[in-house]
Design a protein around this motif. Structure first.
Motif, short mmCIF file in Angstrom:
data_model
loop_
_atom_site.label_atom_id
_atom_site.label_comp_id
_atom_site.label_asym_id
_atom_site.label_seq_id
_atom_site.Cartn_x
_atom_site.Cartn_y
_atom_site.Cartn_z
N THR A 149 61.77 44.78 66.28
CA THR A 149 61.99 43.35 66.02
C THR A 149 61.35 42.93 64.71
N TRP A 181 62.23 39.50 62.83
CA TRP A 181 61.99 38.58 63.96
C TRP A 181 60.49 38.56 64.26
N ILE A 202 59.16 36.99 67.64
CA ILE A 202 59.32 37.84 68.82
C ILE A 202 58.31 38.98 68.78
#
Length: 492
Positions: free
Chosen positions: A120, A125, A128
């Motif tokens: 991730t 991201w 996350i």
């Protein structure tokens, strides 16, 4: 749902996949590099230690293959030792194996989450990725992964194959990127990339003196890389053409995985200086994808991370199959509660045993989280499996005397002299490795005694002895010829 039986649905490829998926995972992506922290001073001698560790593993694999040809039943190692050596030793050997593997299922599941976190992070991201660092969430996700695979195993062999076969091929394909990288890049490229990305200069340490004690300690730990082929033997009750396919699958799995493992680790150490690996391992948990992220194009890096995550996750269904079949075999013999031998009427899987396996693996997750060091779980597994493999080699020596009828059923490596060479070579090398590993464990620094694997293993073996003594006494009341009964294979 208890009137059904296990059915022979697993072909050669599925059996090989069971062994391969049990062997590849944390062993290939984490252990060869974190060993720089766990065995300080091993330095540039990781690869020779790995090759040395393969010697007893190969002897054990050959012993397994020979015994599997004569006793193709669920719960392989338990059946081999209980019928060819002694019922008590058979239970202790397999209980040791069951305990070690059950804990490691939890360890592997817990280790999977950081790989998902890194994937991730590579996609940008960050929110996350940061969330996956939260302790309770990491534990919850690890438990969720375990119980998902418990349900897949309960659904049956076909469902199991649909998961492990594609993931095995994908795991090899993505892992091969590392091997190819080792042909393209070297340590000079890595040091230049480190300077460019982090403005960091690093001077590799010259070769350090060879230390035999350190080398042997590392080899004993790297022995864990070869543990997993025994999962094939546990599926003996579900293998097609078992007298041929079981030995063939065991040998192909250990040779294939061993070669892939060595090429993979050699490629990483060809690119990343061992002294850099050692320095980073002291600061944080490291892995092959993380080390190579400095030099590989982002797409390659993500692919390796995905491959590493798949390798870890793919350990789980095969290991759950293995430990559940051990419990099934105990229950069939009356050593464990009869309910554990219940088989699903439609799916032909030991669903109660799988549920119990899931509970044990969940304990492994919690243990990894609170202990803060996943090597404790690996050390427990190594101790357990060394004892198990040692007893398999002893069984190969004792079989013609203890159970001549089953000895006649051996269909591979029939020459007795060859069998004895394999068995005694395994006994000697495995005994040496077990002593080295135990010494290293007992002399290592730990906050409390329960962070040493040896006393934990001894406590578990004491519990196993109590269980066996109690159940054996009960069985003896109803069957005066119990010893004779344990010379026969379970009915199918």
């Amino acid at each position: 749902m208890s009137n059904s039986k296990l059915t022979r649905q697993m072909g050669l490829l599925a059996l090989i996949a069971t062994g391969v998926c049990s062997m590849l995972g944390a062993s290939i992506n984490v252990v060869p590099f974190m060993i720089q922290r766990n065995v300080p001073g091993i330095g540039p001698y990781v690869l020779p230690a790995f090759l040395f560790a393969a010697i007893p593993a190969l002897f054990a694999a050959f012993a397994y293959g020979i015994l599997s040809s004569a006793m193709p039943r669920a719960g392989g190692s338990y059946i081999y030792a209980s019928r060819g050596l002694n019922p008590y030793l058979g239970f202790v050997a397999s209980f040791s194996q069951w305990f070690g593997l059950s804990i490691v299922i939890g360890v592997i599941s817990y280790l999977t989450i950081p790989f998902i976190r890194d994937i991730t992070s590579n996609f940008g991201w960050i929110g996350i990725a940061n969330t996956l660092e939260v302790g309770w969430l990491r534990v919850s996700l690890a438990l969720g992964i375990i119980w998902s695979f418990v349900l897949i195993n309960i659904r049956g062999i076909k469902s199991y194959e649909k998961i492990v076969l594609p993931m095995m091929f994908l795991m090899f394909a993505l892992g091969s990127i590392v091997i190819i990288s080792g042909l393209i890049f070297d340590s000079t490229d890595f040091l230049n990339a480190l300077q460019e990305k982090e403005s960091r200069n690093f001077d590799p340490t010259p070769i350090v003196p060879f230390d035999l004690k350190v080398f042997l300690s590392a080899a004993a730990l790297l022995f864990s890389s070869f543990i997993g082929f025994d999962s094939i033997a546990q599926a003996g009750g579900e293998a097609k053409n078992p007298t041929k396919n079981l030995p063939k699958a065991i040998v192909l799995a250990i040779v294939g995985v061993g070669a892939f493992y060595f090429l993979f680790s050699a490629s990483v150490y060809h690119i990343v200086p061992w002294s850099f690996v050692a320095e980073e391992a002291l600061k944080k948990d490291i892995s092959a994808p993380g080390l190579l992220s400095y030099i590989l194009p982002s797409g390659w890096g993500v692919a390796i991370l995905v491959g590493a995550a798949i390798a870890l996750i793919n350990d789980l269904p095969a290991m759950l199959l293995s430990v559940s079949r051990l419990m099934f075999a105990w229950a069939e013999d009356g050593i464990f509660p009869a309910a554990i031998s219940k088989v699903h009427l439609q799916n032909h899987t030991p669903y109660v045993a799988l549920l119990v396996a899931g509970c044990m693996a969940s304990i492994g997750v919690l243990g990894s989280h609170f202990a803060g060091d996943f090597f404790l779980g690996i050390d427990i597994m190594v101790t357990s499996m060394m004892v198990n493999f040692l007893l398999m080699c002893i069984t190969l020596v004792a079989l013609p005397r203890i159970n001549p009828q089953l000895a006649k059923e051996i269909s591979v490596v029939k020459n007795r002299k060859t069998q004895l060479i394999i068995a005694w070579s395994g006994i000697l090398t495995l005994s040496a490795f077990l002593m080295i590993h135990t010494y290293k464990d007992l002399t290592s620094k730990a906050e409390s005694w329960y962070f040493h694997s040896t006393p934990i293993w001894l406590i578990v073996m004491g519990l196993a002895s109590i269980i066996f003594a109690y159940k054996w006494k009960q069985l003896k009341k109803h069957n005066p010829d119990l010893t004779k009964t344990f010379l026969e294979l379970p009915t199918e």
